[in-house]
Design a protein around this motif. Structure first.
Motif, PDB file in Angstrom:
ATOM      1  N   ILE A 249      99.498  71.030  69.523  1.00 16.09           N
ATOM      2  CA  ILE A 249     100.614  71.740  68.885  1.00 16.09           C
ATOM      3  C   ILE A 249     100.906  71.150  67.507  1.00 16.09           C
ATOM      4  CG2 ILE A 249     103.095  72.203  69.040  1.00 16.09           C
ATOM      5  CD1 ILE A 249     102.687  72.266  72.132  1.00 16.09           C
ATOM      6  N   PHE A 250     100.951  69.812  67.435  1.00 20.18           N
ATOM      7  CA  PHE A 250     101.245  69.160  66.153  1.00 20.18           C
ATOM      8  C   PHE A 250     100.127  69.363  65.135  1.00 20.18           C
ATOM      9  CE2 PHE A 250     104.729  66.834  68.142  1.00 20.18           C
ATOM     10  CZ  PHE A 250     105.615  66.755  67.089  1.00 20.18           C
ATOM     11  N   ASP A 251      98.886  69.393  65.594  1.00 17.34           N
ATOM     12  CA  ASP A 251      97.749  69.467  64.674  1.00 17.34           C
ATOM     13  C   ASP A 251      97.395  70.884  64.249  1.00 17.34           C
ATOM     14  OD1 ASP A 251      97.521  66.741  64.791  1.00 17.34           O
ATOM     15  OD2 ASP A 251      95.908  66.738  66.284  1.00 17.34           O
ATOM     16  N   ASN A 252      97.800  71.881  65.039  1.00 21.26           N
ATOM     17  CA  ASN A 252      97.319  73.240  64.798  1.00 21.26           C
ATOM     18  C   ASN A 252      98.384  74.324  64.747  1.00 21.26           C
ATOM     19  OD1 ASN A 252      94.174  72.869  65.121  1.00 21.26           O
ATOM     20  ND2 ASN A 252      95.103  71.764  66.831  1.00 21.26           N
ATOM     21  N   ILE A 253      99.574  74.041  65.222  1.00 25.29           N
ATOM     22  CA  ILE A 253     100.584  75.094  65.317  1.00 25.29           C
ATOM     23  C   ILE A 253     101.808  74.806  64.457  1.00 25.29           C
ATOM     24  CG2 ILE A 253     102.134  76.315  66.904  1.00 25.29           C
ATOM     25  CD1 ILE A 253     100.035  75.952  69.090  1.00 25.29           C
ATOM     26  N   ILE A 254     102.297  73.571  64.469  1.00 24.16           N
ATOM     27  CA  ILE A 254     103.485  73.250  63.660  1.00 24.16           C
ATOM     28  C   ILE A 254     103.169  72.193  62.607  1.00 24.16           C
ATOM     29  CG2 ILE A 254     105.186  74.001  65.370  1.00 24.16           C
ATOM     30  CD1 ILE A 254     105.513  71.075  66.210  1.00 24.16           C
ATOM     31  N   ASN A 255     101.898  72.034  62.281  1.00 25.10           N
ATOM     32  CA  ASN A 255     101.483  71.103  61.230  1.00 25.10           C
ATOM     33  C   ASN A 255     101.844  71.659  59.853  1.00 25.10           C
ATOM     34  OD1 ASN A 255      99.399  73.077  61.995  1.00 25.10           O
ATOM     35  ND2 ASN A 255      98.294  72.248  60.227  1.00 25.10           N
TER      36      ASN A 255
ATOM     37  N   GLU B 129     106.559  83.058  66.797  1.00 23.88           N
ATOM     38  CA  GLU B 129     106.443  84.410  67.359  1.00 23.88           C
ATOM     39  C   GLU B 129     105.557  85.286  66.471  1.00 23.88           C
ATOM     40  OE1 GLU B 129     107.024  87.219  70.105  1.00 23.88           O
ATOM     41  OE2 GLU B 129     108.683  85.797  70.180  1.00 23.88           O
ATOM     42  N   LYS B 130     105.788  85.182  65.171  1.00 27.04           N
ATOM     43  CA  LYS B 130     105.085  86.047  64.219  1.00 27.04           C
ATOM     44  C   LYS B 130     103.608  85.714  64.106  1.00 27.04           C
ATOM     45  CE  LYS B 130     105.230  87.476  59.339  1.00 27.04           C
ATOM     46  NZ  LYS B 130     105.968  87.333  58.042  1.00 27.04           N
ATOM     47  N   TYR B 131     103.276  84.444  64.001  1.00 25.05           N
ATOM     48  CA  TYR B 131     101.905  84.052  63.687  1.00 25.05           C
ATOM     49  C   TYR B 131     101.079  83.617  64.899  1.00 25.05           C
ATOM     50  CZ  TYR B 131     103.673  83.981  58.891  1.00 25.05           C
ATOM     51  OH  TYR B 131     104.233  84.331  57.689  1.00 25.05           O
ATOM     52  N   PHE B 132     101.743  83.195  65.979  1.00 26.77           N
ATOM     53  CA  PHE B 132     101.000  82.666  67.132  1.00 26.77           C
ATOM     54  C   PHE B 132     101.329  83.367  68.444  1.00 26.77           C
ATOM     55  CE2 PHE B 132     101.164  79.198  64.027  1.00 26.77           C
ATOM     56  CZ  PHE B 132      99.840  78.797  63.986  1.00 26.77           C
ATOM     57  N   ASN B 133     102.232  84.356  68.369  1.00 28.12           N
ATOM     58  CA  ASN B 133     102.653  85.070  69.582  1.00 28.12           C
ATOM     59  C   ASN B 133     103.206  84.099  70.631  1.00 28.12           C
ATOM     60  OD1 ASN B 133     103.115  87.480  70.968  1.00 28.12           O
ATOM     61  ND2 ASN B 133     101.177  87.318  72.095  1.00 28.12           N
ATOM     62  N   ILE B 134     103.898  83.068  70.149  1.00 28.60           N
ATOM     63  CA  ILE B 134     104.532  82.087  71.021  1.00 28.60           C
ATOM     64  C   ILE B 134     106.034  82.340  70.997  1.00 28.60           C
ATOM     65  CG2 ILE B 134     105.104  79.644  71.316  1.00 28.60           C
ATOM     66  CD1 ILE B 134     102.347  78.975  70.182  1.00 28.60           C
ATOM     67  N   SER B 135     106.596  82.602  72.161  1.00 29.59           N
ATOM     68  CA  SER B 135     108.015  82.917  72.248  1.00 29.59           C
ATOM     69  C   SER B 135     108.753  81.803  72.983  1.00 29.59           C
ATOM     70  CB  SER B 135     108.208  84.250  72.986  1.00 29.59           C
ATOM     71  OG  SER B 135     109.581  84.571  73.077  1.00 29.59           O
ATOM     72  N   ILE B 136     109.681  81.154  72.282  1.00 27.81           N
ATOM     73  CA  ILE B 136     110.498  80.117  72.907  1.00 27.81           C
ATOM     74  C   ILE B 136     111.968  80.382  72.599  1.00 27.81           C
ATOM     75  CG2 ILE B 136     108.696  78.350  72.902  1.00 27.81           C
ATOM     76  CD1 ILE B 136     110.000  77.130  70.421  1.00 27.81           C
TER      77      ILE B 136
ATOM     78  N   PRO C 275     109.270  67.590  67.262  1.00 25.51           N
ATOM     79  CA  PRO C 275     108.978  67.258  68.666  1.00 25.51           C
ATOM     80  C   PRO C 275     109.785  68.090  69.668  1.00 25.51           C
ATOM     81  CG  PRO C 275     109.079  65.262  67.378  1.00 25.51           C
ATOM     82  CD  PRO C 275     109.537  66.374  66.468  1.00 25.51           C
ATOM     83  N   HIS C 276     111.013  68.464  69.301  1.00 20.88           N
ATOM     84  CA  HIS C 276     111.805  69.312  70.194  1.00 20.88           C
ATOM     85  C   HIS C 276     111.156  70.687  70.339  1.00 20.88           C
ATOM     86  CE1 HIS C 276     115.030  66.561  68.466  1.00 20.88           C
ATOM     87  NE2 HIS C 276     114.967  66.232  69.746  1.00 20.88           N
ATOM     88  N   ILE C 277     110.618  71.196  69.245  1.00 22.70           N
ATOM     89  CA  ILE C 277     109.951  72.505  69.284  1.00 22.70           C
ATOM     90  C   ILE C 277     108.654  72.412  70.077  1.00 22.70           C
ATOM     91  CG2 ILE C 277     108.826  74.269  67.851  1.00 22.70           C
ATOM     92  CD1 ILE C 277     110.941  73.577  65.675  1.00 22.70           C
ATOM     93  N   ALA C 278     107.900  71.332  69.862  1.00 20.18           N
ATOM     94  CA  ALA C 278     106.642  71.144  70.593  1.00 20.18           C
ATOM     95  C   ALA C 278     106.897  71.075  72.094  1.00 20.18           C
ATOM     96  CB  ALA C 278     105.948  69.878  70.109  1.00 20.18           C
ATOM     97  N   ARG C 279     107.918  70.330  72.483  1.00 26.65           N
ATOM     98  CA  ARG C 279     108.264  70.229  73.909  1.00 26.65           C
ATOM     99  C   ARG C 279     108.678  71.589  74.472  1.00 26.65           C
ATOM    100  NH1 ARG C 279     106.035  65.997  76.362  1.00 26.65           N
ATOM    101  NH2 ARG C 279     106.306  64.101  75.118  1.00 26.65           N
ATOM    102  N   ALA C 280     109.395  72.355  73.667  1.00 24.10           N
ATOM    103  CA  ALA C 280     109.837  73.676  74.121  1.00 24.10           C
ATOM    104  C   ALA C 280     108.651  74.606  74.359  1.00 24.10           C
ATOM    105  CB  ALA C 280     110.791  74.288  73.090  1.00 24.10           C
ATOM    106  N   ILE C 281     107.624  74.488  73.530  1.00 22.93           N
ATOM    107  CA  ILE C 281     106.412  75.300  73.715  1.00 22.93           C
ATOM    108  C   ILE C 281     105.754  74.960  75.053  1.00 22.93           C
ATOM    109  CG2 ILE C 281     104.074  75.733  72.841  1.00 22.93           C
ATOM    110  CD1 ILE C 281     105.216  75.282  69.999  1.00 22.93           C
ATOM    111  N   ILE C 282     105.641  73.680  75.343  1.00 19.37           N
ATOM    112  CA  ILE C 282     105.036  73.240  76.603  1.00 19.37           C
ATOM    113  C   ILE C 282     105.913  73.652  77.789  1.00 19.37           C
ATOM    114  CG2 ILE C 282     104.403  71.207  77.974  1.00 19.37           C
ATOM    115  CD1 ILE C 282     103.624  69.859  75.288  1.00 19.37           C
ATOM    116  N   ASP C 283     107.228  73.465  77.662  1.00 21.05           N
ATOM    117  CA  ASP C 283     108.153  73.812  78.745  1.00 21.05           C
ATOM    118  C   ASP C 283     108.156  75.304  79.032  1.00 21.05           C
ATOM    119  OD1 ASP C 283     108.811  71.162  78.932  1.00 21.05           O
ATOM    120  OD2 ASP C 283     110.735  71.333  77.868  1.00 21.05           O
ATOM    121  N   ALA C 284     107.811  76.116  78.009  1.00 21.43           N
ATOM    122  CA  ALA C 284     107.763  77.568  78.194  1.00 21.43           C
ATOM    123  C   ALA C 284     106.495  78.022  78.909  1.00 21.43           C
ATOM    124  CB  ALA C 284     107.884  78.273  76.844  1.00 21.43           C
TER     125      ALA C 284
END
Length: 277
Positions: free
Chosen positions: A155-161, A114-121, A137-146
Motif C-alpha cells: 500500500i505504501f509503495d504503490n497506492i499512497i506513495n 476510489e477514483k484511481y484504484f477502486n478502493i472504497s474505505i 498509516p491510518h489510511i493504509a490500515r483502513a484499506i486492510i481492515d476493509a
C-alpha cells in the motif's frame, strides 16, 4: 548517566499505536533511559509522556517531527525543545493549521483511492481511528481492515506513495520556514532519516540552519551510517539516532522496532550539551 537513547518514536497522538504512557513503559522494558516522542506535527503527547517517565526514571526530551517540503519532496525535521517555548500560543496555532489540513488531505486521499484504484474505505472511520493527527498509516490500515488483500508495504509503495495519483502532500511548509518555525520555539533542529531524502544531496541540506542529522536509522546500510556520520563531522553537526518506532505489528517494516538503533553514551552527552546551549 544516560547510556541508551532513542530519539525518534511515535505515539497514538499521531500515527503510532501506543499511547505516550504505554510507549514509555515499553521503553523501560527495552532498557532505554532517555528518549523523545516525536509525533507528527503535534506536541500533544509530551505532558503525558513526561508524567509517566518520572515514575519510571526515564528522561523524556520534549520533541516533535515537522513535515516540510524541499525540492519537490517531503523532508521531515525533528525538533527537540530546550524549554517550554513550544507551548507558545502562536506556535501551537500554526501546528493546529497543519493538523487541520491533514483532515482535508485524508479526505482527498480517500476520494483518490476510489477514483484511481477502486478502493472504497470509510473516511469517518479513518478519522475516528486517528486519535488526533491523521496520517497515511491510518489510511493504509483502513484499506486492510476493509478487506483488501494488500500488505502494508504494498500500500505504501504503490497506492499512497508520493508518485501515486491518489497521493496528496501535507500542508505546504517549506523546509527553511519549518526550520525557522522550530527555532522560534527554541528547538534543536535535526534532519530526520536522511536515507529517505532522494532528490537533494544531504551535504546541501546541511548548509541550512540544521543543528544535527539523524545519522543512525534502521533503514540505513552500514555504509549509509558511515557516510552520514562523516557528513555530520564535515559540517560540524551533532548526530542523533532514532528507531522511528510506530507499532509492534510485524507487517510494519517501514520503521524500526523500539531501540533497534540507539545513541550511545558519548553522543548522548554531546546531544544534551547542545540542548543546553
Amino acid at each position: 548517566m544516560y547510556f541508551k537513547g532513542d530519539f525518534h518514536t511515535h505515539s497514538n497522538k499521531s500515527d503510532g499505536s501506543f499511547s505516550p504512557m504505554d510507549l514509555i513503559n515499553l521503553a523501560k522494558n527495552k532498557n532505554i533511559n532517555i528518549m523523545a516522542i516525536t509525533d507528527h506535527d503535534t506536541t500533544a503527547g509530551i505532558d503525558e509522556a513526561i508524567l509517566e517517565s518520572k515514575k519510571l526514571n526515564i528522561k523524556v526530551i520534549p520533541a516533535m517531527e515537522l513535515s516540510t517540503r524541499y525540492n519537490g519532496e517531503s523532508v521531515h525535521v525533528l525538533g527537540y525543545f530546550k524549554d517550554q517555548s513550544y507551548k507558545n500560543k502562536n506556535f501551537q496555532a500554526f501546528l493546529k493549521e497543519i493538523t487541520d489540513f491533514r483532515v482535508i488531505r485524508a479526505k482527498l486521499i480517500v476520494e483518490g483511492l476510489e477514483k484511481y484504484f477502486n478502493i472504497s474505505i470509510d473516511y469517518k472511520k479513518v478519522l475516528k481511528n486517528s486519535n488526533g493527527v491523521v496520517a497515511r498509516p491510518h489510511i493504509a490500515r483502513a484499506i486492510i481492515d476493509a478487506g483488501y488483500k494488500y500488505s502494508l508495504n504494498y500500500i505504501f509503495d504503490n497506492i499512497i506513495n508520493e508518485g501515486s495519483p491518489a497521493y496528496v502532500p501535507n500542508k505546504n511548509l517549506e523546509l527553511e520556514d519549518g526550520i525557522k518555525l522550530l527555532k522560534s520555539a527554541n528547538a534543536l533542529v535535526v534532519l530526520a532519516h536522511p536515507i529517505l531524502v532522494k532528490k537533494s544531496p544531504i551535504p546541501k541540506l546541511m548548509e541550512l540552519d540544521f543543528d544535527g542529522i539523524e545519522a543512525i536509522y534502521p533503514l540505513n546500510s552500514t555504509n549509509d551510517t558511515i557516510r552520514f556520520i562523516k557528513i555530520a563531522s564535515d559540517y560540524n553537526k551533532i548526530i542523533t539516532a532514532g528507531s522511528d518506532f510506530h507499532t509492534s505489528k510485524s507487517d510494519d517494516t517501514k520503521h524500526g522496532s523500539l531501540a533497534s538503533v540507539f545513541l550511545d553514551e558519548k553522543r548522548i552527552d554531546i546531544f544534551l550539551k547542545k540542548l543546553k546551549e
